[in-house]
Scaffold this motif. Sequence first.
Motif, mmCIF file in Angstrom:
data_model
loop_
_atom_site.group_PDB
_atom_site.id
_atom_site.type_symbol
_atom_site.label_atom_id
_atom_site.label_comp_id
_atom_site.label_asym_id
_atom_site.label_seq_id
_atom_site.Cartn_x
_atom_site.Cartn_y
_atom_site.Cartn_z
ATOM 1 N N SER A 85 -104.473 -10.645 -95.430
ATOM 2 C CA SER A 85 -105.578 -10.445 -94.486
ATOM 3 C C SER A 85 -106.696 -9.625 -95.131
ATOM 4 O O SER A 85 -107.888 -9.897 -94.893
ATOM 5 N N ILE A 86 -106.360 -8.674 -95.985
ATOM 6 C CA ILE A 86 -107.376 -7.903 -96.715
ATOM 7 C C ILE A 86 -108.158 -8.817 -97.650
ATOM 8 O O ILE A 86 -109.390 -8.727 -97.748
ATOM 9 N N LEU A 87 -107.450 -9.709 -98.341
ATOM 10 C CA LEU A 87 -108.130 -10.638 -99.251
ATOM 11 C C LEU A 87 -109.061 -11.581 -98.502
ATOM 12 O O LEU A 87 -110.160 -11.892 -98.974
ATOM 13 N N PHE A 88 -108.639 -12.021 -97.307
ATOM 14 C CA PHE A 88 -109.519 -12.882 -96.518
ATOM 15 C C PHE A 88 -110.769 -12.122 -96.065
ATOM 16 O O PHE A 88 -111.874 -12.679 -96.052
ATOM 17 N N ARG A 89 -110.602 -10.850 -95.703
ATOM 18 C CA ARG A 89 -111.772 -10.049 -95.328
ATOM 19 C C ARG A 89 -112.699 -9.878 -96.526
ATOM 20 O O ARG A 89 -113.924 -9.974 -96.389
ATOM 21 N N LYS A 90 -112.135 -9.645 -97.696
ATOM 22 C CA LYS A 90 -112.931 -9.501 -98.918
ATOM 23 C C LYS A 90 -113.690 -10.799 -99.212
ATOM 24 O O LYS A 90 -114.878 -10.782 -99.543
ATOM 25 N N LEU A 91 -113.001 -11.927 -99.068
ATOM 26 C CA LEU A 91 -113.644 -13.223 -99.300
ATOM 27 C C LEU A 91 -114.782 -13.446 -98.304
ATOM 28 O O LEU A 91 -115.841 -13.963 -98.670
ATOM 29 N N ARG A 92 -114.589 -13.028 -97.062
ATOM 30 C CA ARG A 92 -115.649 -13.170 -96.068
ATOM 31 C C ARG A 92 -116.862 -12.321 -96.434
ATOM 32 O O ARG A 92 -118.005 -12.758 -96.299
ATOM 33 N N LEU A 93 -116.620 -11.105 -96.934
ATOM 34 C CA LEU A 93 -117.721 -10.243 -97.355
ATOM 35 C C LEU A 93 -118.488 -10.860 -98.523
ATOM 36 O O LEU A 93 -119.721 -10.849 -98.547
ATOM 37 N N VAL A 94 -117.752 -11.409 -99.481
ATOM 38 C CA VAL A 94 -118.398 -12.039 -100.632
ATOM 39 C C VAL A 94 -119.215 -13.241 -100.172
ATOM 40 O O VAL A 94 -120.355 -13.448 -100.610
ATOM 41 N N TYR A 95 -118.651 -14.033 -99.255
ATOM 42 C CA TYR A 95 -119.356 -15.206 -98.728
ATOM 43 C C TYR A 95 -120.646 -14.789 -98.024
ATOM 44 O O TYR A 95 -121.715 -15.367 -98.241
ATOM 45 N N ASP A 96 -120.553 -13.772 -97.174
ATOM 46 C CA ASP A 96 -121.737 -13.315 -96.453
ATOM 47 C C ASP A 96 -122.794 -12.778 -97.412
ATOM 48 O O ASP A 96 -123.984 -13.030 -97.241
ATOM 49 N N LYS A 97 -122.362 -12.035 -98.442
ATOM 50 C CA LYS A 97 -123.310 -11.477 -99.411
ATOM 51 C C LYS A 97 -123.986 -12.590 -100.203
ATOM 52 O O LYS A 97 -125.194 -12.536 -100.460
ATOM 53 N N CYS A 98 -123.237 -13.635 -100.586
ATOM 54 C CA CYS A 98 -123.830 -14.774 -101.303
ATOM 55 C C CYS A 98 -124.853 -15.482 -100.418
ATOM 56 O O CYS A 98 -125.941 -15.833 -100.885
ATOM 57 N N ASN A 99 -124.510 -15.684 -99.150
ATOM 58 C CA ASN A 99 -125.462 -16.317 -98.233
ATOM 59 C C ASN A 99 -126.701 -15.459 -98.049
ATOM 60 O O ASN A 99 -127.816 -15.968 -97.972
ATOM 61 N N GLU A 100 -126.518 -14.150 -97.997
ATOM 62 C CA GLU A 100 -127.642 -13.241 -97.854
ATOM 63 C C GLU A 100 -128.543 -13.306 -99.083
ATOM 64 O O GLU A 100 -129.768 -13.332 -98.965
ATOM 65 N N ASN A 101 -127.936 -13.352 -100.274
ATOM 66 C CA ASN A 101 -128.721 -13.413 -101.511
ATOM 67 C C ASN A 101 -129.467 -14.732 -101.643
ATOM 68 O O ASN A 101 -130.548 -14.788 -102.228
ATOM 69 N N CYS A 102 -128.892 -15.808 -101.132
ATOM 70 C CA CYS A 102 -129.495 -17.129 -101.284
ATOM 71 C C CYS A 102 -130.367 -17.525 -100.099
ATOM 72 O O CYS A 102 -130.963 -18.605 -100.107
ATOM 73 N N ALA A 103 -130.455 -16.666 -99.073
ATOM 74 C CA ALA A 103 -131.195 -17.028 -97.862
ATOM 75 C C ALA A 103 -132.685 -17.187 -98.144
ATOM 76 O O ALA A 103 -133.338 -18.064 -97.591
ATOM 77 N N GLY A 104 -133.257 -16.375 -99.003
ATOM 78 C CA GLY A 104 -134.687 -16.424 -99.271
ATOM 79 C C GLY A 104 -135.091 -17.500 -100.246
ATOM 80 O O GLY A 104 -136.277 -17.740 -100.452
ATOM 81 N N LEU A 105 -134.141 -18.169 -100.860
ATOM 82 C CA LEU A 105 -134.461 -19.184 -101.855
ATOM 83 C C LEU A 105 -134.873 -20.478 -101.175
ATOM 84 O O LEU A 105 -134.261 -20.903 -100.207
ATOM 85 N N ASP A 106 -135.902 -21.089 -101.687
ATOM 86 C CA ASP A 106 -136.314 -22.395 -101.192
ATOM 87 C C ASP A 106 -135.488 -23.446 -101.897
ATOM 88 O O ASP A 106 -135.363 -23.422 -103.119
#
Length: 179
Positions: A85-106
Motif C-alpha cells: 500500500s505504501i508503494l501504491f501511494r508512492k506510485l500515485r505521488l509520482v504519477y501526479d507529479k508527472c502530470n503536474e510537470n507535463c500539464a503546461g506543455l502543449d
Amino acid sequence: MATPPLAGASMPPGAFSGTQAQAAREVNTASLCRIGQETVQDIVFRTMEIFQLLRNMQLPNGVTYHTGTYQDRLGKLQEHLRQLSILFRKLRLVYDKCNENCAGLDPIPIEQLIPYVEEDGSKHDDRGAASQLRFASEERREIMEVNKKLKQKNQQLKQIMDQLRNLIWDINAMLAMRN
C-alpha cells in the motif's frame, strides 16, 4: 591533488541542506518516470512474494496447525500488504507529479515530429503529394510483380519436390522388390 572540503568546513550549516532540498524539489520528469518504473517493479515483486506466502499457508480446515508459525506467516503477509500500500501511494505521488510537470506543455502534432526533406522550399503541396502517390503506386506494382515471381518459383519448387518424392518412392519400391 587537493581533497574537497567537508560540508561544514567552508559552508554554513544550513546552506548544504538547503541546496539538497532545492535539488530534491527540481526533479525532472525523466527521473520521475524512472522512479515510477522502479516502484512498479517493486510492486510486482511484493505481489509475487504475497502470492508465494499465500501458496505456502495452509487453509484452516480443522487440521492442527502451529500457532507460532501461523502468526509468523500472518505477520509477514500483513507487512507485505502494508509495504504494497505504501508503494501504491508512492506510485500515485509520482504519477501526479508527472502530470503536474507535463500539464503546461502543449502537445506537439505527430506530423511535426517526423523529419522530411522539403522540395523547393515549400511544405506539403500538391506536387509533393502527387509524387509520393506515384512513388507508392510504383512500389506497390513492384511488390506485386515480386510476389507473382515468388509464387511461380514456389510452384516450381513444389513440383521438383513432388518429382523427387516419387523418385525416392520408386527407388525404395525397387529395393524392396529386390530383397
